[in-house]
Design a protein around this motif. Structure first.
Motif, mmCIF file in Angstrom:
data_model
loop_
_atom_site.group_PDB
_atom_site.id
_atom_site.type_symbol
_atom_site.label_atom_id
_atom_site.label_comp_id
_atom_site.label_asym_id
_atom_site.label_seq_id
_atom_site.Cartn_x
_atom_site.Cartn_y
_atom_site.Cartn_z
ATOM 1 N N THR A 59 1.554 -8.563 -11.335
ATOM 2 C CA THR A 59 1.822 -9.329 -10.111
ATOM 3 C C THR A 59 1.096 -8.681 -8.942
ATOM 4 O O THR A 59 1.146 -7.458 -8.761
ATOM 5 C CB THR A 59 3.336 -9.360 -9.822
ATOM 6 N N THR A 60 0.423 -9.479 -8.151
ATOM 7 C CA THR A 60 -0.295 -8.919 -7.002
ATOM 8 C C THR A 60 0.625 -8.823 -5.793
ATOM 9 O O THR A 60 1.529 -9.647 -5.607
ATOM 10 C CB THR A 60 -1.515 -9.777 -6.632
ATOM 11 N N LEU A 69 0.523 -8.458 6.376
ATOM 12 C CA LEU A 69 -0.362 -7.369 5.948
ATOM 13 C C LEU A 69 -1.662 -7.903 5.337
ATOM 14 O O LEU A 69 -1.986 -7.641 4.174
ATOM 15 C CB LEU A 69 0.360 -6.464 4.942
ATOM 16 N N PRO A 70 -2.437 -8.635 6.117
ATOM 17 C CA PRO A 70 -3.656 -9.267 5.582
ATOM 18 C C PRO A 70 -4.697 -8.272 5.080
ATOM 19 O O PRO A 70 -5.591 -8.665 4.313
ATOM 20 C CB PRO A 70 -4.184 -10.064 6.781
ATOM 21 N N ALA A 71 -4.602 -7.001 5.448
ATOM 22 C CA ALA A 71 -5.586 -6.020 4.992
ATOM 23 C C ALA A 71 -5.395 -5.642 3.524
ATOM 24 O O ALA A 71 -6.315 -5.100 2.904
ATOM 25 C CB ALA A 71 -5.525 -4.763 5.862
ATOM 26 N N VAL A 72 -4.222 -5.896 2.959
ATOM 27 C CA VAL A 72 -3.984 -5.556 1.551
ATOM 28 C C VAL A 72 -4.819 -6.492 0.685
ATOM 29 O O VAL A 72 -4.666 -7.716 0.748
ATOM 30 C CB VAL A 72 -2.489 -5.677 1.194
ATOM 31 N N PRO A 73 -5.714 -5.955 -0.153
ATOM 32 C CA PRO A 73 -6.620 -6.811 -0.933
ATOM 33 C C PRO A 73 -5.904 -7.650 -1.984
ATOM 34 O O PRO A 73 -4.779 -7.341 -2.397
ATOM 35 C CB PRO A 73 -7.556 -5.789 -1.607
ATOM 36 N N GLU A 74 -6.587 -8.670 -2.444
ATOM 37 C CA GLU A 74 -6.041 -9.597 -3.431
ATOM 38 C C GLU A 74 -5.783 -8.944 -4.782
ATOM 39 O O GLU A 74 -4.948 -9.417 -5.551
ATOM 40 C CB GLU A 74 -7.025 -10.771 -3.635
ATOM 41 N N ASP A 75 -6.490 -7.852 -5.106
ATOM 42 C CA ASP A 75 -6.417 -7.309 -6.457
ATOM 43 C C ASP A 75 -5.490 -6.102 -6.588
ATOM 44 O O ASP A 75 -5.448 -5.462 -7.646
ATOM 45 C CB ASP A 75 -7.814 -6.943 -6.971
ATOM 46 N N HIS A 80 -0.601 -0.868 -9.791
ATOM 47 C CA HIS A 80 -1.359 0.044 -8.920
ATOM 48 C C HIS A 80 -0.430 0.778 -7.962
ATOM 49 O O HIS A 80 -0.580 1.988 -7.731
ATOM 50 C CB HIS A 80 -2.399 -0.740 -8.112
ATOM 51 N N LEU A 81 0.522 0.068 -7.395
ATOM 52 C CA LEU A 81 1.439 0.692 -6.445
ATOM 53 C C LEU A 81 2.355 1.692 -7.145
ATOM 54 O O LEU A 81 2.623 2.777 -6.621
ATOM 55 C CB LEU A 81 2.263 -0.387 -5.738
ATOM 56 N N PRO A 129 -8.938 -0.541 -6.054
ATOM 57 C CA PRO A 129 -7.793 -0.035 -6.802
ATOM 58 C C PRO A 129 -8.197 0.488 -8.174
ATOM 59 O O PRO A 129 -9.154 0.000 -8.781
ATOM 60 C CB PRO A 129 -6.875 -1.263 -6.921
ATOM 61 N N GLY A 130 -7.453 1.494 -8.634
ATOM 62 C CA GLY A 130 -7.723 2.127 -9.917
ATOM 63 C C GLY A 130 -7.682 3.629 -9.774
ATOM 64 O O GLY A 130 -7.567 4.165 -8.659
ATOM 65 N N PRO A 131 -7.721 4.369 -10.910
ATOM 66 C CA PRO A 131 -7.676 5.833 -10.856
ATOM 67 C C PRO A 131 -8.796 6.371 -9.985
ATOM 68 O O PRO A 131 -9.811 5.690 -9.767
ATOM 69 C CB PRO A 131 -7.851 6.230 -12.329
#
Length: 322
Positions: A59-60, A69-75, A80-81, A129-131
């Motif tokens: 879920t995104t 919070l429009p700065a949070v990207p779609e992906d 990730h969180l 996002p990612g390691p």
């Protein structure tokens, strides 16, 4: 402090005072703040929503944020969180001096996750996002907001219903720092020559990134319930206790809301440090024909109080790795 080895309590001790003003001695039944130790509760509340199909790890954040919070990207996803791999900047400086006043909004106004929207404006992308693992308090504040919106249940009630109650943690809760009950310890910060309460340094009620109050005995109940599958199903326990990301130097590994130290195989832990708080709780499963099960918790009412004891406990119990 409480240490259980092989099912028997080996050591249980409290020292210091609940409140420096009144000098009442701290007892084993008094509740101490956890700082980021309660990030694990946030993670499990979210995983309980995964278990019932309300959320998925994919879920995104964007799907629940709407126009906020429009700065949070779609992906950026829930996973990730949960694993500190969102690539977002933090909203709170985790490396600041312990006596710093980190929040530039009135701390008494921070009660519900929705109250943090202004604070979370600082969560702008720093990389995709990612390691690797890059620890972010704001990621867990954002998770609390997503969990509340997805479930329609207030975040603190969600944790009580989905985590604390199934675990039998009757001595654990999110308490207001400006109206603490007599059995809850006050955290203290050294400012110049004076010890001051941490009430102005932290949100008045702990949130998704930490701040619950607990006892060492309740943390023992937590580990027992979690690992027995009484909080979330065993498949999600296995997922949460499997490393998902490590820091760039390989020194730290993280599952889903739980630390999995690479240098201590088999150990799963929660820990936190804040103004007036230090906390560590860990569990190591028994090794067939070898080392016994160990569960240990150490908490203190200053930022440094717990760590000398934690190091000694790790060393004595062989939890510093092999």
């Amino acid at each position: 402090m409480r240490v259980r080895v092989g099912g028997a309590v080996l050591l249980e001790r409290a020292w210091g005072v609940v409140d420096r003003r009144w000098q009442r001695p701290l007892t084993l039944d008094d509740r101490l703040p956890m700082a980021s130790g309660s990030k694990g509760f946030t993670a499990l509340a979210v995983l309980s929503l995964v278990a019932d199909g309300t959320l998925t790890l994919a879920t995104t954040a964007r799907s629940l944020l709407g126009d906020d919070l429009p700065a949070v990207p779609e992906d950026v996803t829930v996973e990730h969180l949960l694993t500190h791999t969102s690539g977002l900047a933090d909203a709170i400086d985790d490396d600041a001096d312990e006596d710093a006043y980190l929040l530039d909004v009135p701390v008494h106004s921070l009660v519900s996750p929705e109250d943090y929207l202004g604070v979370l404006e600082a969560c702008v992308p720093q990389r995709p996002p990612g390691p690797p693992l890059e620890y972010r308090n704001a990621a867990f504040v954002l998770l609390s907001l997503l969990a509340q919106r997805a479930s329609g249940v207030r975040f603190h009630d969600l944790v009580r219903e989905r985590v604390l109650r199934p675990a039998g943690m009757t001595r654990t809760d999110f308490l207001r720092s400006d109206e603490l009950p007599p059995d809850a310890a006050v955290g203290y910060v050294r400012v110049g020559d004076a010890w001051r309460s941490h009430v102005l340094h932290l949100p008045v009620v702990g949130g998704g990134d930490g701040g619950a109050y607990t006892t060492a005995a309740d943390m023992e109940r937590f580990w027992d319930a979690l690992l027995a599958g009484r909080v979330v199903p065993p498949a999600l326990v296995a997922e949460a206790t499997t490393p998902h990301a490590t820091t760039a130097d390989g020194a730290y590994a993280y599952g889903l809301g739980l630390w999995l130290p690479p240098w201590a195989p088999g150990v799963v832990q929660l820990e936190g440090e804040d103004a007036g708080v230090s906390f560590w709780s860990a569990h190591r499963a028994a090794v067939p024909g070898g080392a016994p099960e160990v569960t240990a918790t150490v908490a203190g009412t200053t930022a440094g109080a717990a760590w000398p004891v934690e190091r000694a406990v790790r060393t004595v119990l062989g939890m510093r790795g092999v």
